[in-house]
Design a protein around this motif. Structure first.
Motif, mmCIF file in Angstrom:
data_model
loop_
_atom_site.group_PDB
_atom_site.id
_atom_site.type_symbol
_atom_site.label_atom_id
_atom_site.label_comp_id
_atom_site.label_asym_id
_atom_site.label_seq_id
_atom_site.Cartn_x
_atom_site.Cartn_y
_atom_site.Cartn_z
ATOM 1 N N HIS A 165 1.009 -1.416 0.015
ATOM 2 C CA HIS A 165 0.053 -0.003 -0.123
ATOM 3 C C HIS A 165 0.596 1.455 0.198
ATOM 4 O O HIS A 165 1.338 1.605 0.599
ATOM 5 N N GLY A 178 1.477 5.615 -0.317
ATOM 6 C CA GLY A 178 0.654 6.723 -0.618
ATOM 7 C C GLY A 178 1.519 7.896 -0.203
ATOM 8 O O GLY A 178 2.692 7.803 0.408
ATOM 9 N N GLN A 201 -3.028 7.578 -3.105
ATOM 10 C CA GLN A 201 -2.805 6.295 -2.814
ATOM 11 C C GLN A 201 -3.326 5.081 -3.589
ATOM 12 O O GLN A 201 -4.398 4.942 -4.545
ATOM 13 N N SER A 245 -2.749 0.418 -4.297
ATOM 14 C CA SER A 245 -2.472 -0.810 -3.201
ATOM 15 C C SER A 245 -2.523 -1.726 -4.593
ATOM 16 O O SER A 245 -2.564 -1.946 -5.461
ATOM 17 N N HIS A 256 2.905 -1.433 4.192
ATOM 18 C CA HIS A 256 2.821 0.270 3.990
ATOM 19 C C HIS A 256 3.822 1.178 3.904
ATOM 20 O O HIS A 256 4.558 1.796 4.604
ATOM 21 N N ARG A 260 3.749 5.649 3.001
ATOM 22 C CA ARG A 260 2.761 6.672 2.735
ATOM 23 C C ARG A 260 3.819 7.848 3.479
ATOM 24 O O ARG A 260 4.476 8.061 4.614
ATOM 25 N N HIS A 312 -1.651 7.998 8.640
ATOM 26 C CA HIS A 312 -2.250 6.879 8.449
ATOM 27 C C HIS A 312 -2.755 6.047 9.803
ATOM 28 O O HIS A 312 -2.724 4.864 10.192
ATOM 29 N N ARG A 320 -3.457 4.949 -10.483
ATOM 30 C CA ARG A 320 -3.712 4.527 -9.770
ATOM 31 C C ARG A 320 -5.620 4.440 -10.471
ATOM 32 O O ARG A 320 -6.117 2.978 -9.633
#
Length: 414
Positions: free
Chosen positions: A74, A76, A81, A83, A195, A197, A245, A365
Motif C-alpha cells: 500500500h 501513498g 493512494q 495498492s 505500508h 505513506r 495512516h 491509480r
C-alpha cells in the motif's frame, strides 16, 4: 598474501568474498562486528535481490529461517493512494525483510563455506600503501597485537562512513543532501502487508513484517523537525502514524505491542563515490548510497557486488588489466543505478510532486495493470522507460482515459 581483502562482511562484503572464493581465489574478509549481530537497516529485499540469493543457492536457506512473506503493498504520497503487487521477477512473487541478525550471519557462513577466511571482531586501523598504491590493511582483534595483511586489491564494503573510502581519497559526486531521520521499532500484533505513506509535513511512515511474528514499523521526520521530534520520540512517533495512516495508527495502539526500543537511523547524504583506484575498490553503501525510503540498499549491494566480483575475476586471472576491469565496473554501476537514484532523491524529498509525476501517478491509480507495473519498478522487474518514457506516458493516458487537459507530456524521464 591474499588475492583480495574485503573490509566489511555484511550484505555487500560477504557476497563479494563468497563470489571470489567460489572462483578459487584466496580471500580475507574482516569486520569489526561478530556474527550474528544487528545493524540499522530497512531489512527489505526486493524480488530482484531475492533472485540473486536464489542464483547463489542461498534463498532456500533464508526461507528456512521463516521470514514473513510480503505479497501486498500500500503506497501513498500526499493523498495519492495505490495498492497492489508486482508481477513475479525471475519467478519470485514475494518479498522478504529478514532481521539482519539472521541475514548477515547467513551470508558470512556462505562466504566461509566457499573458502573465504573471515576474521570477526577485527578493527582496521588503516590501509597499507606502497608507491601510491593500496597493498593491504593493518588492524587488530580486540587486545591482540596489530597485524598486517596484503593483497593486490582491497575492497571497502564498510558502509557510508567507509574507512577505505576516506583513506583512499574516494571522491563523492552527484551528492544530494539527506532530508530526514528515521526511527523504527519492532511491533507484534500488526497485519502482514507492506505500508508506505508520505504525509504533508516532511513525514513518512512505513511498516513491513520480518521474523518471529514481528513488524518493522518506522517513521521519518524532516531534519528541520528532528530536535523537536526527539524530545518525545514515543509520542511524536505515534502522532506521525495517527496523522498519515490513522487506521494502522489505531491498530498499533489497540492491538499492537512494541517489542523493542526505538532505533534512530540518521540518513547519510545521497551520493556516488569514485568506486576504485590503485589497489582499491568500493561496494555497497561505501560506494553508492541513497535515501532508505524505497529500501533498495540490500538489493543494490547484492547486484553491484556480483558485478564487481566478475570484474575482479577478470583482473586477478590476468584476462584484463585492473584499471580496465574496474573502470567498467564503475561505468556499469552508474548506468544501472542512475534512474533509481533520481527516482529516490525526487520522492524522498517528500515535497510536492511535479505536475508530470502527479499526473502519471494519478492515471496509474485508475488501472490495476499499470499499478502492478509501478510496483514492478520497485521490485526490479520493470524498467523506468516502461512507465516514464514519453511513449509509455502517452499510452498510460490513453488506456486510462485521462482527459487531454490533465495530461502533462514534457520530454525526459521522471
Amino acid at each position: 598474501m591474499y588475492d583480495a581483502i574485503v573490509v566489511g562482511a555484511r550484505v555487500a562484503g560477504s557476497p563479494l568474498a563468497m563470489h571470489l572464493a567460489r572462483r578459487g581465489y584466496r580471500v580475507l574478509a574482516v569486520d569489526r562486528a561478530t556474527f550474528p549481530s544487528d545493524t540499522v537497516s530497512t531489512h527489505y529485499i526486493h524480488q530482484n535481490g531475492l533472485a540473486r540469493l536464489r542464483a547463489w543457492g542461498l534463498l532456500d536457506e533464508l526461507l528456512g529461517t521463516e521470514p514473513a512473506a510480503i505479497r501486498q503493498a500500500h503506497f501513498g504520497y500526499r493523498g495519492l493512494q495505490l495498492s497492489g503487487w508486482a508481477e513475479p521477477v525471475d519467478g519470485i512473487d514475494t518479498a522478504y525483510a529478514p532481521r539482519r541478525t539472521v541475514l548477515d550471519a547467513l551470508l558470512v557462513d556462505a562466504a566461509r563455506r566457499a573458502g573465504a577466511e573471515v576474521i570477526e571482531g577485527f578493527t582496521v586501523a588503516g590501509l597499507v600503501f606502497s608507491e601510491g598504491r593500496v597493498v593491504g590493511i593493518r588492524g587488530q582483534e580486540r587486545d591482540r597485537p596489530m597485524r598486517e595483511f596484503r593483497a593486490p586489491i582491497v575492497v571497502g564494503a564498510d558502509g557510508c562512513r567507509s574507512m577505505v573510502a576516506a583513506q583512499a581519497g574516494a571522491e563523492a559526486y552527484k551528492v544530494v543532501p539527506a532530508t530526514g531521520v528515521n526511527y523504527y521499532a519492532y511491533y507484534s500484533g500488526l497485519d502482514g502487508d507492506l505500508h508506505h505513506r508520505v504525509g504533508l509535513h516532511e513525514t513518512w511512515c512505513g511498516a513491513w513484517p520480518t521474523h518471529d511474528g514481528l513488524t518493522v514499523a518506522a517513521v521519518i521526520c524532516g531534519r528541520s523537525r528532528f530536535k523537536e521530534f526527539r524530545r518525545d520520540v514515543p509520542g511524536n512517533y505515534q502522532a506521525v502514524w495517527d496523522e498519515i495512516h490513522p487506521e494502522l495508527g489505531a491498530q498499533m495502539r489497540d492491538q499492537g505491542r512494541r517489542e523493542s526500543d526505538f532505533v534512530a537511523m540518521p540518513h547519510a547524504d545521497n551520493y556516488y563515490r569514485q568506486p576504485w583506484g590503485p589497489g582499491w575498490a568500493l561496494v555497497g553503501d561505501a560506494a553508492y548510497h541513497k535515501d532508505p525510503y524505497p529500501g533498495f540498499g540490500i538489493t543494490d549491494a547484492f547486484i553491484h557486488g556480483e558485478i564487481l566480483a566478475e570484474r575482479l575475476d577478470q583482473a586477478l586471472s590476468g584476462e584484463r588489466p585492473f584499471d580496465d576491469a574496474l573502470a567498467e565496473y564503475h561505468k556499469l554501476r552508474d548506468e544501472m543505478s542512475s534512474e533509481n537514484y533520481e527516482f529516490t532523491t525526487t520522492l524522498s524529498a517528500f515535497g510536492e510532486l511535479s505536475p508530470r509525476l502527479r499526473g502519471i501517478f494519478g492515471a496509474i491509480r485508475k488501472s490495476p495493470e499499470w499499478t502492478t507495473r509501478l510496483f514492478g519498478l520497485f521490485a526490479g522487474g520493470v524498467g523506468h522507460d516502461e512507465i516514464f518514457s514519453p511513449e509509455a506516458v502517452r499510452r498510460l493516458y490513453e488506456e486510462t482515459g485521462t482527459p487531454h487537459d490533465r495530461r502533462v507530456h514534457p520530454a525526459g524521464s521522471a
